[in-house]
Design an enzyme around this catalytic site. Sequence first.
Site, mmCIF file in Angstrom:
data_model
loop_
_atom_site.group_PDB
_atom_site.id
_atom_site.type_symbol
_atom_site.label_atom_id
_atom_site.label_comp_id
_atom_site.label_asym_id
_atom_site.label_seq_id
_atom_site.Cartn_x
_atom_site.Cartn_y
_atom_site.Cartn_z
ATOM 1 N N ARG A 1 -3.196 -10.092 5.042
ATOM 2 C CA ARG A 1 -3.587 -10.039 3.739
ATOM 3 C C ARG A 1 -2.481 -9.531 2.810
ATOM 4 N NH1 ARG A 1 -5.944 -7.029 -0.381
ATOM 5 N NH2 ARG A 1 -7.700 -7.961 -1.558
ATOM 6 N N LYS B 1 0.943 -1.243 0.009
ATOM 7 C CA LYS B 1 0.127 0.081 0.051
ATOM 8 C C LYS B 1 0.944 1.255 0.108
ATOM 9 C CE LYS B 1 -4.272 -1.976 1.419
ATOM 10 N NZ LYS B 1 -5.220 -2.270 2.763
HETATM 11 N N1 HH2 Z 1 -7.406 -4.011 1.041
HETATM 12 C C1 HH2 Z 1 -7.484 -4.224 -0.456
HETATM 13 C C2 HH2 Z 1 -8.688 -4.596 -0.745
HETATM 14 N N2 HH2 Z 1 -9.284 -5.604 0.108
HETATM 15 N N3 HH2 Z 1 -9.978 -6.341 2.411
HETATM 16 C C3 HH2 Z 1 -9.625 -6.553 3.703
HETATM 17 N N4 HH2 Z 1 -10.382 -6.958 4.476
HETATM 18 N N5 HH2 Z 1 -8.523 -5.596 4.128
HETATM 19 C C4 HH2 Z 1 -7.906 -4.938 3.368
HETATM 20 O O1 HH2 Z 1 -6.879 -4.173 3.878
HETATM 21 C C5 HH2 Z 1 -8.064 -4.693 1.915
HETATM 22 C C6 HH2 Z 1 -9.120 -5.619 1.399
HETATM 23 C C7 HH2 Z 1 -6.806 -3.364 -1.124
HETATM 24 O O2 HH2 Z 1 -5.741 -4.232 -1.987
HETATM 25 P P1 HH2 Z 1 -5.880 -4.865 -3.190
HETATM 26 O O3 HH2 Z 1 -6.963 -5.927 -3.425
HETATM 27 O O4 HH2 Z 1 -4.553 -5.319 -3.740
HETATM 28 O O5 HH2 Z 1 -6.181 -3.890 -4.189
HETATM 29 P P2 HH2 Z 1 -7.435 -3.227 -4.912
HETATM 30 O O6 HH2 Z 1 -8.509 -2.860 -4.065
HETATM 31 O O7 HH2 Z 1 -6.951 -1.970 -5.959
HETATM 32 O O8 HH2 Z 1 -8.033 -4.598 -5.879
#
Ligand code: HH2
Length: 260
Positions: free
Chosen positions: A238, A200
């Site tokens: 995660r 992040k």
């Molecule tokens: N962060 C992201 C997405 N989902 N869910 C939970 N429970 N906690 C988190 O910190 C979290 C989440 C963001 O990361 P990413 O999936 O890599 O990116 P994007 O939302 O752009 O798909």
Amino acid sequence: MGVLNVTPDSFSDGGRYLDAAAALAHGRQLAEEGADLLDVGGESSRPGARPVEEAEELRRVLPVIEGLRETVPLSIDTTKAAVARAAVGAGATLINDISGTLWPVAAELGVGWVSMHMRGTPGDMQQHADYDDVVAEVRRVTVARARQALDAGVPQVWLDPGIGFAKTARHNMAILGSLGQLVGDAEAIGAGVLVGTSRKAFLAAFGSGATPSAPGDRLEASLATAVWSMASGVGMVRVHDVGPTVQAAALVARAPGVSP
Ligand code: HH2
């Protein structure tokens, strides 16, 4: 929890696994690297992300869940009740719901649920990053919703502070610094804690001057915060980089008094 984004626009891996075959291959690789669970998502939640139509989200995630359900436990990263229902029908056993609203669906289906803190939506959340006491709010909101979910019969609940969701870099660091308090809250109600710092943007705002700004180059900072989280008592992290995190987790588990 390994991240499996079947999206064109996720902040660090958007477009890489949009094709079902590529997503399945990546999912199998993450399982081989030691992921206990894969989080399948068909809608990005990065700041400013655009919502995805339900039919399109289903088209992205269902073949991936069906193709991996025999290989590794799966969660569905969605804010839509219909997508959560279909994903559980296809084999997912945990609803990872960043909106904090889907606990009635989890109760109805008898699957786990994540109680994550956010304000607003991914489209406007960074306009709401203004708190008197961010740690107190995160604890209050996630615990209150988790209690509702547990009372409704949800079998397994995870508190998640929502790193990067309606938070500045300083808010994220304040939350990481106080994770022990959230872990204590979770233990008191029979829940776990889940934290997602992987790749992040806030990681680039701290640390050495050389901390890389491209998401894919933030492995060291991601590992540092994963280790910190596990050493603080967090039960699930995660992450995008499963293999290195599994190695780090094995080391943390050897530390006296720590059991991630
Ligand atoms: N962060 C992201 C997405 N989902 N869910 C939970 N429970 N906690 C988190 O910190 C979290 C989440 C963001 O990361 P990413 O999936 O890599 O990116 P994007 O939302 O752009 O798909």
